[in-house]
Design a protein around this motif. Structure first.
Motif, PDB file in Angstrom:
ATOM      1  N   TRP A   1      36.556  27.049  68.696  1.00  0.00           N
ATOM      2  CA  TRP A   1      36.885  26.599  70.055  1.00  0.00           C
ATOM      3  C   TRP A   1      38.320  26.960  70.406  1.00  0.00           C
ATOM      4  CZ3 TRP A   1      33.643  25.870  73.636  1.00  0.00           C
ATOM      5  CH2 TRP A   1      32.450  25.165  73.468  1.00  0.00           C
TER       6      TRP A   1
ATOM      7  N   ALA B   1      24.134  28.646  72.682  1.00  0.00           N
ATOM      8  CA  ALA B   1      23.919  27.893  71.437  1.00  0.00           C
ATOM      9  C   ALA B   1      23.192  26.592  71.738  1.00  0.00           C
ATOM     10  CB  ALA B   1      25.259  27.624  70.759  1.00  0.00           C
TER      11      ALA B   1
ATOM     12  N   LEU C   1      43.191  33.977  78.335  1.00  0.00           N
ATOM     13  CA  LEU C   1      43.768  35.311  78.464  1.00  0.00           C
ATOM     14  C   LEU C   1      42.904  36.170  79.383  1.00  0.00           C
ATOM     15  CD1 LEU C   1      44.888  35.930  74.792  1.00  0.00           C
ATOM     16  CD2 LEU C   1      46.364  35.696  76.778  1.00  0.00           C
ATOM     17  N   LEU C   2      41.585  36.033  79.247  1.00  0.00           N
ATOM     18  CA  LEU C   2      40.703  36.798  80.133  1.00  0.00           C
ATOM     19  C   LEU C   2      40.936  36.400  81.580  1.00  0.00           C
ATOM     20  CD1 LEU C   2      37.221  36.976  78.398  1.00  0.00           C
ATOM     21  CD2 LEU C   2      38.710  38.870  78.995  1.00  0.00           C
TER      22      LEU C   2
ATOM     23  N   VAL D   1      31.157  35.587  77.665  1.00  0.00           N
ATOM     24  CA  VAL D   1      31.938  34.689  76.808  1.00  0.00           C
ATOM     25  C   VAL D   1      31.731  33.246  77.253  1.00  0.00           C
ATOM     26  CG1 VAL D   1      34.296  33.984  76.259  1.00  0.00           C
ATOM     27  CG2 VAL D   1      33.653  36.365  76.057  1.00  0.00           C
TER      28      VAL D   1
ATOM     29  N   TRP E   1      26.969  30.808  67.170  1.00  0.00           N
ATOM     30  CA  TRP E   1      28.009  29.859  67.605  1.00  0.00           C
ATOM     31  C   TRP E   1      27.664  28.463  67.098  1.00  0.00           C
ATOM     32  CZ3 TRP E   1      32.676  30.151  69.813  1.00  0.00           C
ATOM     33  CH2 TRP E   1      33.226  28.977  70.317  1.00  0.00           C
TER      34      TRP E   1
ATOM     35  N   ILE F   1      28.374  31.853  75.836  1.00  0.00           N
ATOM     36  CA  ILE F   1      28.065  31.743  74.401  1.00  0.00           C
ATOM     37  C   ILE F   1      27.782  30.290  73.969  1.00  0.00           C
ATOM     38  CG2 ILE F   1      28.937  32.110  72.055  1.00  0.00           C
ATOM     39  CD1 ILE F   1      30.343  34.605  73.101  1.00  0.00           C
TER      40      ILE F   1
ATOM     41  N   VAL G   1      34.800  43.828  82.862  1.00  0.00           N
ATOM     42  CA  VAL G   1      35.516  42.586  82.570  1.00  0.00           C
ATOM     43  C   VAL G   1      34.734  41.386  83.095  1.00  0.00           C
ATOM     44  CG1 VAL G   1      37.647  41.293  83.008  1.00  0.00           C
ATOM     45  CG2 VAL G   1      37.761  43.718  82.452  1.00  0.00           C
TER      46      VAL G   1
ATOM     47  N   MET H   1      24.824  34.364  68.906  1.00  0.00           N
ATOM     48  CA  MET H   1      25.554  34.993  67.802  1.00  0.00           C
ATOM     49  C   MET H   1      25.980  34.006  66.721  1.00  0.00           C
ATOM     50  SD  MET H   1      27.837  37.899  69.671  1.00  0.00           S
ATOM     51  CE  MET H   1      28.762  36.792  70.662  1.00  0.00           C
TER      52      MET H   1
ATOM     53  N   MET I   1      32.020  40.640  80.614  1.00  0.00           N
ATOM     54  CA  MET I   1      32.524  40.012  79.386  1.00  0.00           C
ATOM     55  C   MET I   1      32.908  38.564  79.647  1.00  0.00           C
ATOM     56  SD  MET I   1      34.588  42.812  77.188  1.00  0.00           S
ATOM     57  CE  MET I   1      35.794  43.305  78.370  1.00  0.00           C
TER      58      MET I   1
ATOM     59  N   ARG J   1      40.232  29.451  69.329  1.00  0.00           N
ATOM     60  CA  ARG J   1      40.361  30.876  69.671  1.00  0.00           C
ATOM     61  C   ARG J   1      39.613  31.188  70.959  1.00  0.00           C
ATOM     62  NH1 ARG J   1      38.823  31.557  64.148  1.00  0.00           N
ATOM     63  NH2 ARG J   1      40.676  31.616  62.833  1.00  0.00           N
ATOM     64  N   TYR J   2      38.487  30.507  71.098  1.00  0.00           N
ATOM     65  CA  TYR J   2      37.662  30.716  72.288  1.00  0.00           C
ATOM     66  C   TYR J   2      38.443  30.375  73.549  1.00  0.00           C
ATOM     67  CZ  TYR J   2      33.692  30.043  75.453  1.00  0.00           C
ATOM     68  OH  TYR J   2      32.822  30.113  76.500  1.00  0.00           O
ATOM     69  N   GLU J   3      39.107  29.228  73.504  1.00  0.00           N
ATOM     70  CA  GLU J   3      39.867  28.819  74.695  1.00  0.00           C
ATOM     71  C   GLU J   3      41.016  29.766  74.965  1.00  0.00           C
ATOM     72  OE1 GLU J   3      40.672  24.489  74.131  1.00  0.00           O
ATOM     73  OE2 GLU J   3      39.833  24.530  76.163  1.00  0.00           O
ATOM     74  N   THR J   4      41.672  30.232  73.884  1.00  0.00           N
ATOM     75  CA  THR J   4      42.747  31.206  74.047  1.00  0.00           C
ATOM     76  C   THR J   4      42.199  32.465  74.704  1.00  0.00           C
ATOM     77  OG1 THR J   4      43.639  30.346  71.995  1.00  0.00           O
ATOM     78  CG2 THR J   4      44.603  32.384  72.822  1.00  0.00           C
ATOM     79  N   ALA J   5      41.064  32.947  74.170  1.00  0.00           N
ATOM     80  CA  ALA J   5      40.484  34.179  74.717  1.00  0.00           C
ATOM     81  C   ALA J   5      40.101  33.991  76.174  1.00  0.00           C
ATOM     82  CB  ALA J   5      39.254  34.582  73.900  1.00  0.00           C
TER      83      ALA J   5
END
Lengths: 179, 459
Positions: free
Chosen positions: B223, B194, B232-233, B187, B216, B190, B180, B214, B183, B225-229
């Motif tokens: 952004w 870029a 959550l992480l 994340v 980006w 990323i 974790v 990847m 990851m 979804r990125y912030e949500t992820a």
């Protein structure tokens, strides 16, 4: 397969987050749907301004967590009571309190994988090639510039009309994006 | 000179020091941080530091080669002290890692903006510390080439691991934590990868950073979804980090050994982990900000806040020591009480009192604002705490093991040169990874600093 429009779309460049935010709102109000905005950092409200509201990601992460939880507990329950029952000092075979740490760790592990892989999958990454990278100026989207694109597949897209619309938003430049 | 001015300006009771010095723009922060990686030449300082770290790492590999060829008889461990340097170092390293997760996850959830400029390398530190930590249980199992037997997998032996054992919980906790953390760190990287892709001029770095980024492109939807992820992480990493050191403490607390079998262990281990981790962040960030001229990003406010966290967690640790002593007396168990008396007056008393000096007495200096404003003093205190936390694990492990219930099985422990070579070598591994990280990846999260620029402007 539908015939591909001659260009990917039109890209407008802005210098501040306020400008791009206002422009994105006006674009959505004007009825454009296939739009996107680009910023070097997460600008609050920008996703909503281009019509992105809900993300499925939290549900995916919840699902991942549940799968991890059940797998973790299931593995321990199955191995301790069914597959390899071992009497340790007369304690019950299903000694669930001892199974909690691993169940918890598995929950976190699978949920974290779901969050990362889910985010990448929903974002369509990895995507090594994208038409936007053909615009030289777009390299600054990761430094200090903000961009707004209207894709050519948008039902309202008409090259000249859309260009005039974008220019009315007072950008610092409008570029054609080749495929 | 510039340093002195800056420090004296904000000492001793400051108008709130900003988390980012004013006057920066999106472009200036991007350029300043990315040039460290992209255009700055390899300096002799970096090369010298890397060379030393690399040599120490080679010493680790040499010690490991000897270990695999000969067996763990080359170490000083023996019954009754079967756990020694390997487990001390394991707990020490994993504790150090905890500050990185605390800074990146818990402070994110608490909306502490000052975390921004230190979270990236604190996370990298976590990762490298966990790599060092993970090494020790693997080499301590004696036959590391079959260490995979610890994992539950269908095998021809028809065996599964004993899931009721805290050592198994450890396998899951530490491997989950490592995964974790990796990851979370990646994340976070990323968008910055870029940036490096777009700013690199040479084709080789452009390709490598481009591959890692990847594709980006900073889309608003991405952004979102990125912030949500990311959030959550962070939410997942927060209970995880608490669970990891709790599980590590279970390795001890679940046993019946006096000095180990204590219910205070989980909270006191977690506090100790954060304590030592912040000390390590401080130890690393002070020279880094100096050598790379990052005083604008890692300001005195950061150092001051970290010092306060150290002070607070240090007090929790002090409470833990007090309660251990009190419970040993209050329990009325002669074995428990003997353990405490032996700890304070036995053959290892010097290390116990040194531990008290390092972890409890000296850090009390941090109460003084004047001390917290002196960079060098802070650095020295952080080193002292690092030593103190290592001694804590030495006292818990070796001193508790060497005299238990049966006087006939008492013994003394002394590390051999191989113990030392492995320990110091693992510091080399840690520093080597850190030097490479500083050279090849942005050591401050660029996109989060950009957001901070915006916040600073608003004020």
């Amino acid at each position: 397969m539908k015939s591909r429009p001659p260009i990917y779309g039109l890209l407008a460049e802005f210098h501040t987050p306020e400008e791009v935010l206002a422009a994105a709102r006006r674009t959505t109000e004007a009825g454009y749907q296939r739009t996107d905005a680009f910023a070097p950092y997460p600008v609050e409200g920008l996703a909503e301004a281009v019509g992105h509201h809900h993300s499925r990601l939290p549900a995916i992460v919840l699902g991942g967590g549940l799968i991890g939880c059940l797998t973790g507990f299931g593995l321990q329950y199955w191995s301790s009571t069914l597959y390899y029952p071992l009497n340790v000092g007369g304690r019950p075979l299903n000694s669930w309190p001892a199974f909690i740490p691993i169940t918890f760790e598995m929950t976190v592990l699978v949920a974290a994988f779901a969050a990362v892989l889910g985010m990448l999958a929903l974002n369509g990454l990895p995507m090594p090639y994208h038409p936007l990278f053909n615009v030289e100026q777009f390299a600054l989207a990761s430094r200090d510039r903000f961009f707004l694109v209207i894709e050519a597949t948008d039902p309202l897209f008409e090259k000249e009309k859309t260009r005039r619309f974008l220019e009315s938003l007072k950008p610092h430049g409008v570029y054609e994006v080749e495929h | 000179m510039a340093d002195e001015r800056r420090e004296s300006k904000y000492a001793p009771s400051p108008p709130p020091t900003p988390v980012l010095e004013p006057g920066h723009t999106f472009a200036s922060v991007t350029d300043k941080i990315s040039t460290i990686v992209l255009t700055r030449r390899v300096t002799t300082g970096w090369l010298a530091g890397f060379a030393i770290a690399f040599l120490l790492m080679m010493m680790l590999f040499y010690a490991l080669a000897m270990l695999f060829l000969t067996g763990i008889g080359i170490w000083g461990n023996n019954v009754p002290v079967a756990w020694a340097f390997d487990i001390i170092n394991f707990v020490w390293w994993i504790g150090i890692g905890h500050a990185g997760t605390l800074i990146s996850a818990i402070l994110l959830l608490l909306r502490q903006q000052w975390r921004t400029s230190i979270n990236r390398f604190a996370e990298a530190m976590t990762l490298f510390a966990v790599a060092c930590a993970g090494l020790y249980p693997l080499i301590h199992v004696g036959r590391p080439w079959v260490a995979y037997w610890l994992l539950p997998y269908p095998n021809t032996m028809g065996l599964l691991p004993q899931f009721r054992s805290p050592l198994m919980w450890d396998v899951f906790a530490v491997s989950t934590y490592a995964t974790v953390s990796l990851m979370f760190w990646f994340v976070g990287l990323i968008p910055d990868l870029a940036t490096l892709r777009d700013r690199a001029r040479h084709i080789v770095p452009k390709t490598i950073y481009g591959f890692l980024a990847m594709g980006w492109r900073g889309s608003a939807r991405h952004w979102h979804r990125y912030e949500t992820a990311y959030l959550l992480l962070a939410g997942l990493a927060t209970p995880l980090v608490v669970s990891v050191h709790t599980v590590v403490s279970f390795d001890f607390a679940v046993s019946v050994l006096p000095g180990w079998n204590a219910t205070i262990f989980p909270p006191y281990f977690v506090a100790g982990a954060i304590y030592s981790g912040f000390a390590m962040v401080m130890t690393l960030s002070i020279p880094i900000r100096k050598f790379y001229g990052l005083e604008d990003f890692i300001t005195m406010r950061h150092l001051d806040n970290m010092a306060k966290v150290m002070l607070a967690t240090g007090l929790i640790v002090a409470y833990g020591y007090m309660m251990e002593t009190f419970m040993a007396w209050y329990s009325g168990s002669p074995a428990e009480w003997f353990m405490i008396v032996n700890r304070m007056t036995g053959p290892y008393r010097f290390w116990y009192w040194l531990l008290i000096a390092c972890n409890i007495v000296i850090p009390q200096l941090l109460w003084l604002g004047k001390v917290r404003a002196q960079v060098f003093l802070l650095w020295v205190i952080s080193l002292v705490v690092n030593v103190g936390m290592w001694l804590e694990r030495f006292v818990i492990i070796v001193v508790s093991l060497h005299r238990d219930y049966l006087p006939s099985s008492w013994g003394l422990y002394a590390p051999t040169k191989w113990d030392w070579a492995t320990y110091i070598g693992s510091i080399g591994l840690f520093l080597t990874l850190l030097f490479l990280f500083i050279r090849f990846l942005p050591l401050i999260s660029i996109f989060e600093i950009r957001a901070l620029v915006k916040e600073t402007e608003k004020r």
